[in-house]
Design an enzyme around this catalytic site. Structure first.
Site, PDB file in Angstrom:
ATOM      1  N   GLY A  17      13.426  -5.926  13.536  1.00 51.02           N
ATOM      2  CA  GLY A  17      14.307  -6.549  14.010  1.00 51.02           C
ATOM      3  C   GLY A  17      13.779  -8.035  13.674  1.00 51.02           C
ATOM      4  O   GLY A  17      13.847  -8.895  14.558  1.00 51.02           O
ATOM      5  N   GLY A  21      14.882 -14.959  15.706  1.00 49.36           N
ATOM      6  CA  GLY A  21      14.404 -14.773  16.646  1.00 49.36           C
ATOM      7  C   GLY A  21      13.113 -14.673  16.789  1.00 49.36           C
ATOM      8  O   GLY A  21      12.139 -15.294  16.358  1.00 49.36           O
ATOM      9  N   GLY A  23      11.082 -11.758  16.611  1.00 46.79           N
ATOM     10  CA  GLY A  23      10.023 -11.730  15.487  1.00 46.79           C
ATOM     11  C   GLY A  23      10.068 -12.151  14.474  1.00 46.79           C
ATOM     12  O   GLY A  23       9.290 -11.994  14.251  1.00 46.79           O
ATOM     13  N   SER A 138      13.244  -4.896  28.452  1.00 50.08           N
ATOM     14  CA  SER A 138      13.616  -6.268  29.229  1.00 50.08           C
ATOM     15  C   SER A 138      13.609  -5.908  30.376  1.00 50.08           C
ATOM     16  O   SER A 138      13.562  -5.163  31.004  1.00 50.08           O
ATOM     17  CB  SER A 138      15.343  -5.857  28.529  1.00 50.08           C
ATOM     18  OG  SER A 138      16.234  -6.979  29.066  1.00 50.08           O
ATOM     19  N   TYR A 164      23.015  -1.247  27.485  1.00 50.94           N
ATOM     20  CA  TYR A 164      21.688  -2.263  27.310  1.00 50.94           C
ATOM     21  C   TYR A 164      20.482  -2.174  28.530  1.00 50.94           C
ATOM     22  O   TYR A 164      19.236  -1.575  27.914  1.00 50.94           O
ATOM     23  CB  TYR A 164      21.961  -3.460  26.903  1.00 50.94           C
ATOM     24  CG  TYR A 164      20.830  -4.524  26.601  1.00 50.94           C
ATOM     25  CD1 TYR A 164      20.222  -5.076  25.654  1.00 50.94           C
ATOM     26  CD2 TYR A 164      20.422  -5.199  27.577  1.00 50.94           C
ATOM     27  CE1 TYR A 164      18.896  -5.302  25.647  1.00 50.94           C
ATOM     28  CE2 TYR A 164      19.335  -6.109  27.524  1.00 50.94           C
ATOM     29  CZ  TYR A 164      18.483  -6.003  26.473  1.00 50.94           C
ATOM     30  OH  TYR A 164      17.499  -7.051  25.563  1.00 50.94           O
TER      31      TYR A 164
END
Length: 285
Positions: A17, A21, A23, A138, A164
């Site tokens: 990823g 962003g 990553g 998260s 998620y």
């Protein structure tokens, strides 16, 4: 490079990823510190652009196709004599419920199952390297997650944020079980919440979080990608047991005190591992 790491301290760090962003920000910071960074992303164009900027290697894989995850593992095994850090950063909150060509709900596969498979396929090399495995999780795990091993795809109750949150809960459980199984062989694992970061998070989603993350006003109150990547960079460059606790989940740079009740369930972590191994055809060890 003036601030490059001495050769003895230079690590091979694989970041998934990493085409955008957090990553991409972590890849820049770690490459600037002199480490060998392998940039992994879904978009060929964006992944190549980040790698070109850094003078780094790159590989492309779409986690919605497990065949591409297997190819990614084979290429990493072939090109990396050792892997000191595997940062499983790929994922996010996705759109409406849909199944992949492998037959799994896309959020579940991209955020958990593909990462489980990649780690499993690289396990021998990770153990030989006494590696660190980092999971980008998260706070959504605590706010939205609920794991039902009989309905991992949320066929009965799907919403984007539920899927998620459950996937991020699975990241935490995977981290704990990875530690339990392999820490005595030298492997370390850690999961973390990067905070609310101004990235393209939720761009593909119909979740209520999409307007917040995609609005200019919302982004004003969020951390930069570099700030969100700070914990990943810290875990990648420092030592478990000395600088941080293996098997733990971190928020704001500290072991999180508030956890989803299921995140503390060691038996659930074990059963999730066994079920995940069964689903991807992994060797259960």
């Amino acid at each position: 490079m003036e601030n490059a790491e001495p050769e003895a301290d230079r690590r091979t760090i694989v970041i998934t990823g990493a085409s955008d962003g957090i990553g991409a920000a972590a890849a820049r910071l770690l490459a600037d510190a002199g480490h060998r960074v392998v940039v992994v992303g879904r978009s060929p164009e964006k992944t190549a652009a980040v790698a070109r900027e850094l003078g780094a290697e790159h590989l492309v894989a779409d986690y919605a196709r497990l065949s591409e995850v297997r190819d990614l593992a084979a290429r990493l095994d072939e090109t990396c004599a050792r892997i000191d850090v595997l940062a499983n950063n790929a994922g996010g909150i996705l759109g409406d419920r849909s199944k992949t060509e492998d037959g799994f709900e896309r959020t579940f596969q991209v955020n958990h199952l593909a990462q489980f498979l990649l780690t499993d396929l690289l396990l021998d090399k990770l153990l030989a390297s006494r590696a660190t495995v980092i999971q980008t999780s998260s706070v959504g795990a605590r706010l939205f997650g609920h794991l039902d091993l009989d309905d991992l795809d949320h066929d009965r109750d799907f919403t984007p944020h539920l899927a998620y949150g459950t996937a991020k809960l699975e990241n935490i459980l995977f981290t704990a079980e990875l530690h339990r199984r392999y820490h005595d062989q030298g492997l370390a694992s850690v999961a973390f919440h990067p905070g609310g970061v101004a990235t393209n998070f939720a761009a593909e989603s119909t979740s209520f979080m999409r307007p917040l993350y995609q609005s200019r006003i919302g982004k004003l109150f969020m951390a930069t990608p570099e700030q969100g990547a700070a914990q990943l960079v810290r875990f990648a460059q420092t030592e478990p047991g000395t600088d941080w606790q293996s098997g733990a989940y971190y928020e704001r740079g500290r072991v999180a005190r508030r956890l989803h009740p299921q995140a503390r369930d060691a038996d659930l972590a074990r059963r999730l591992w066994e079920r995940s191994a069964e689903l991807v055809g992994a060797t259960e060890s």
